[in-house]
Scaffold this motif. Structure first.
Motif, PDB file in Angstrom:
ATOM      1  N   PHE A 120      46.813  56.805  29.715  1.00 64.07           N
ATOM      2  CA  PHE A 120      46.023  55.626  30.042  1.00 64.07           C
ATOM      3  C   PHE A 120      44.837  55.513  29.098  1.00 64.07           C
ATOM      4  O   PHE A 120      44.110  56.479  28.882  1.00 64.07           O
ATOM      5  N   PHE A 121      44.653  54.330  28.554  1.00 62.52           N
ATOM      6  CA  PHE A 121      43.543  54.036  27.654  1.00 62.52           C
ATOM      7  C   PHE A 121      42.696  52.964  28.337  1.00 62.52           C
ATOM      8  O   PHE A 121      43.036  51.784  28.305  1.00 62.52           O
ATOM      9  N   GLY A 122      41.645  53.378  29.012  1.00 66.38           N
ATOM     10  CA  GLY A 122      40.794  52.453  29.748  1.00 66.38           C
ATOM     11  C   GLY A 122      39.879  53.241  30.672  1.00 66.38           C
ATOM     12  O   GLY A 122      39.688  54.445  30.511  1.00 66.38           O
TER      13      GLY A 122
ATOM     14  N   GLY B 207      58.199  55.678  27.191  1.00 68.91           N
ATOM     15  CA  GLY B 207      57.987  55.108  25.876  1.00 68.91           C
ATOM     16  C   GLY B 207      57.438  53.701  25.912  1.00 68.91           C
ATOM     17  O   GLY B 207      56.865  53.235  24.933  1.00 68.91           O
ATOM     18  N   LEU B 208      57.598  53.000  27.022  1.00 68.61           N
ATOM     19  CA  LEU B 208      57.092  51.634  27.126  1.00 68.61           C
ATOM     20  C   LEU B 208      55.570  51.640  27.039  1.00 68.61           C
ATOM     21  O   LEU B 208      54.911  52.494  27.624  1.00 68.61           O
ATOM     22  N   VAL B 209      55.010  50.688  26.311  1.00 71.73           N
ATOM     23  CA  VAL B 209      53.564  50.521  26.221  1.00 71.73           C
ATOM     24  C   VAL B 209      53.203  49.203  26.897  1.00 71.73           C
ATOM     25  O   VAL B 209      53.808  48.171  26.608  1.00 71.73           O
ATOM     26  N   ILE B 210      52.253  49.262  27.806  1.00 72.51           N
ATOM     27  CA  ILE B 210      51.779  48.072  28.511  1.00 72.51           C
ATOM     28  C   ILE B 210      50.340  47.826  28.095  1.00 72.51           C
ATOM     29  O   ILE B 210      49.501  48.716  28.214  1.00 72.51           O
ATOM     30  N   GLU B 211      50.058  46.644  27.591  1.00 71.26           N
ATOM     31  CA  GLU B 211      48.688  46.258  27.258  1.00 71.26           C
ATOM     32  C   GLU B 211      48.340  45.040  28.084  1.00 71.26           C
ATOM     33  O   GLU B 211      49.129  44.106  28.182  1.00 71.26           O
ATOM     34  N   GLY B 212      47.181  45.084  28.698  1.00 65.27           N
ATOM     35  CA  GLY B 212      46.754  43.968  29.525  1.00 65.27           C
ATOM     36  C   GLY B 212      45.303  44.131  29.916  1.00 65.27           C
ATOM     37  O   GLY B 212      44.523  44.738  29.190  1.00 65.27           O
ATOM     38  N   HIS B 213      44.987  43.627  31.098  1.00 61.49           N
ATOM     39  CA  HIS B 213      43.608  43.647  31.582  1.00 61.49           C
ATOM     40  C   HIS B 213      43.554  44.165  33.011  1.00 61.49           C
ATOM     41  O   HIS B 213      44.468  43.911  33.798  1.00 61.49           O
ATOM     42  N   SER B 214      42.476  44.837  33.319  1.00 62.88           N
ATOM     43  CA  SER B 214      42.261  45.332  34.670  1.00 62.88           C
ATOM     44  C   SER B 214      42.179  44.160  35.640  1.00 62.88           C
ATOM     45  O   SER B 214      41.465  43.187  35.391  1.00 62.88           O
ATOM     46  N   GLY B 215      42.901  44.256  36.735  1.00 61.79           N
ATOM     47  CA  GLY B 215      42.822  43.240  37.773  1.00 61.79           C
ATOM     48  C   GLY B 215      41.490  43.289  38.502  1.00 61.79           C
ATOM     49  O   GLY B 215      41.097  42.333  39.168  1.00 61.79           O
ATOM     50  N   LEU B 216      40.765  44.400  38.368  1.00 59.86           N
ATOM     51  CA  LEU B 216      39.481  44.566  39.048  1.00 59.86           C
ATOM     52  C   LEU B 216      38.311  44.075  38.198  1.00 59.86           C
ATOM     53  O   LEU B 216      37.443  43.352  38.679  1.00 59.86           O
ATOM     54  N   THR B 217      38.281  44.483  36.932  1.00 54.46           N
ATOM     55  CA  THR B 217      37.130  44.162  36.089  1.00 54.46           C
ATOM     56  C   THR B 217      37.437  43.174  34.972  1.00 54.46           C
ATOM     57  O   THR B 217      36.515  42.641  34.362  1.00 54.46           O
TER      58      THR B 217
ATOM     59  N   GLY C  39      46.183  43.173  35.908  1.00 59.37           N
ATOM     60  CA  GLY C  39      46.121  41.843  36.491  1.00 59.37           C
ATOM     61  C   GLY C  39      47.356  41.008  36.189  1.00 59.37           C
ATOM     62  O   GLY C  39      47.679  40.079  36.926  1.00 59.37           O
ATOM     63  N   GLU C  40      48.073  41.350  35.120  1.00 61.02           N
ATOM     64  CA  GLU C  40      49.272  40.606  34.737  1.00 61.02           C
ATOM     65  C   GLU C  40      50.500  41.047  35.530  1.00 61.02           C
ATOM     66  O   GLU C  40      51.563  40.444  35.431  1.00 61.02           O
ATOM     67  N   LEU C  41      50.365  42.137  36.311  1.00 62.22           N
ATOM     68  CA  LEU C  41      51.470  42.644  37.117  1.00 62.22           C
ATOM     69  C   LEU C  41      51.159  42.462  38.596  1.00 62.22           C
ATOM     70  O   LEU C  41      50.006  42.326  38.991  1.00 62.22           O
ATOM     71  N   SER C  42      52.196  42.477  39.407  1.00 60.59           N
ATOM     72  CA  SER C  42      52.047  42.388  40.860  1.00 60.59           C
ATOM     73  C   SER C  42      52.350  43.750  41.476  1.00 60.59           C
ATOM     74  O   SER C  42      53.192  44.491  40.953  1.00 60.59           O
ATOM     75  N   PRO C  43      51.712  44.074  42.598  1.00 60.95           N
ATOM     76  CA  PRO C  43      52.058  45.316  43.290  1.00 60.95           C
ATOM     77  C   PRO C  43      53.545  45.300  43.671  1.00 60.95           C
ATOM     78  O   PRO C  43      54.098  44.263  44.004  1.00 60.95           O
ATOM     79  N   THR C  44      54.178  46.458  43.605  1.00 66.19           N
ATOM     80  CA  THR C  44      55.610  46.556  43.890  1.00 66.19           C
ATOM     81  C   THR C  44      55.860  47.110  45.286  1.00 66.19           C
ATOM     82  O   THR C  44      56.830  47.832  45.514  1.00 66.19           O
ATOM     83  N   CYS C  45      55.018  46.760  46.207  1.00 65.25           N
ATOM     84  CA  CYS C  45      55.055  47.333  47.552  1.00 65.25           C
ATOM     85  C   CYS C  45      56.352  47.047  48.313  1.00 65.25           C
ATOM     86  O   CYS C  45      56.839  47.910  49.034  1.00 65.25           O
TER      87      CYS C  45
END
Length: 96
Positions: free
Chosen positions: A77-79, A52-62, A20-26
Protein backbone atom coordinates in the motif's frame (compact mmCIF):
# COMPACT_ATOMS: atom_id res chain seq x y z
CA UNK A 1 5.22 1.67 1.08
CA UNK A 2 3.50 -0.57 3.62
CA UNK A 3 3.04 -4.33 3.39
CA UNK A 4 -0.40 -5.54 4.44
CA UNK A 5 -0.68 -9.27 5.12
CA UNK A 6 -4.18 -10.64 4.57
CA UNK A 7 -6.17 -13.18 2.61
CA UNK A 8 -7.54 -12.19 -0.79
CA UNK A 9 -11.03 -12.18 0.74
CA UNK A 10 -9.86 -9.64 3.34
CA UNK A 11 -8.13 -7.59 0.61
CA UNK A 12 -11.48 -7.40 -1.23
CA UNK A 13 -13.03 -5.90 1.89
CA UNK A 14 -10.19 -3.53 2.77
CA UNK A 15 -9.62 -2.17 -0.74
CA UNK A 16 -13.33 -2.04 -1.55
CA UNK A 17 -13.91 0.11 1.52
CA UNK A 18 -10.81 2.26 1.00
CA UNK A 19 -10.86 3.34 -2.64
CA UNK A 20 -13.63 5.79 -3.51
CA UNK A 21 -13.78 4.34 -7.03
CA UNK A 22 -14.69 0.89 -5.64
CA UNK A 23 -17.73 -0.34 -3.74
CA UNK A 24 -17.65 -2.52 -0.62
CA UNK A 25 -18.03 -6.20 -1.53
CA UNK A 26 -20.12 -7.05 1.51
CA UNK A 27 -22.98 -8.84 -0.28
CA UNK A 28 -20.93 -11.79 -1.53
CA UNK A 29 -18.44 -11.84 1.31
CA UNK A 30 -19.71 -14.86 3.26
CA UNK A 31 -19.76 -17.10 0.19
CA UNK A 32 -16.34 -15.96 -1.09
CA UNK A 33 -13.44 -18.33 -0.32
CA UNK A 34 -10.40 -16.86 1.48
CA UNK A 35 -8.25 -17.30 -1.63
CA UNK A 36 -10.55 -15.34 -3.98
CA UNK A 37 -10.40 -11.60 -4.59
CA UNK A 38 -13.35 -9.78 -6.09
CA UNK A 39 -13.62 -6.01 -6.44
CA UNK A 40 -16.61 -4.04 -7.65
CA UNK A 41 -16.52 -0.58 -9.20
CA UNK A 42 -19.05 2.08 -8.21
CA UNK A 43 -20.68 1.50 -11.61
CA UNK A 44 -21.23 -2.19 -10.79
CA UNK A 45 -18.41 -3.79 -12.78
CA UNK A 46 -17.06 -6.82 -10.87
CA UNK A 47 -13.36 -7.67 -11.23
CA UNK A 48 -11.91 -11.03 -10.22
CA UNK A 49 -8.16 -10.59 -10.18
CA UNK A 50 -4.91 -12.16 -9.01
CA UNK A 51 -1.57 -11.03 -7.58
CA UNK A 52 0.26 -8.37 -9.52
CA UNK A 53 -2.71 -6.07 -10.14
CA UNK A 54 -2.02 -2.41 -9.36
CA UNK A 55 -4.91 -0.20 -8.27
CA UNK A 56 -4.51 3.57 -8.34
CA UNK A 57 -7.25 5.82 -7.09
CA UNK A 58 -8.32 8.03 -4.23
CA UNK A 59 -9.24 7.46 -0.62
CA UNK A 60 -12.99 7.39 -0.11
CA UNK A 61 -12.39 9.06 3.26
CA UNK A 62 -9.98 11.89 2.48
CA UNK A 63 -9.82 12.03 -1.32
CA UNK A 64 -6.02 11.71 -1.20
CA UNK A 65 -4.37 9.67 -3.97
CA UNK A 66 -3.21 6.16 -3.12
CA UNK A 67 -2.01 2.99 -4.77
CA UNK A 68 -2.12 -0.71 -3.91
CA UNK A 69 -0.33 -3.63 -5.56
CA UNK A 70 -1.67 -7.13 -4.92
CA UNK A 71 0.91 -9.69 -3.84
CA UNK A 72 0.95 -13.33 -2.80
CA UNK A 73 0.75 -12.29 0.89
CA UNK A 74 -1.89 -9.53 0.59
CA UNK A 75 -0.95 -6.16 -0.85
CA UNK A 76 1.57 -3.34 -0.82
CA UNK A 77 0.00 0.00 0.00
CA UNK A 78 1.26 3.44 -1.00
CA UNK A 79 -0.73 6.00 0.98
CA UNK A 80 -1.89 6.82 4.51
CA UNK A 81 -1.72 3.52 6.39
CA UNK A 82 -3.85 4.90 9.25
CA UNK A 83 -6.89 4.70 6.97
CA UNK A 84 -6.20 1.02 6.24
CA UNK A 85 -5.76 0.38 9.98
CA UNK A 86 -9.11 2.07 10.65
CA UNK A 87 -10.86 -0.12 8.08
CA UNK A 88 -9.25 -3.28 9.48
CA UNK A 89 -10.35 -2.46 13.01
CA UNK A 90 -13.97 -1.71 12.05
CA UNK A 91 -16.77 -4.10 12.85
CA UNK A 92 -17.97 -6.23 9.94
CA UNK A 93 -21.75 -6.09 9.57
CA UNK A 94 -21.86 -9.60 8.06
CA UNK A 95 -19.49 -11.51 10.32
CA UNK A 96 -19.94 -9.47 13.50
Amino acid sequence: MYRVACTLKEASCILGNFFGELSPTCEGCRARPDDKLALKTTDGLTLEVEAGLVIEGHSGLTGEPAKARLTDYGFEFFGDITEIARIRSARCVYVG
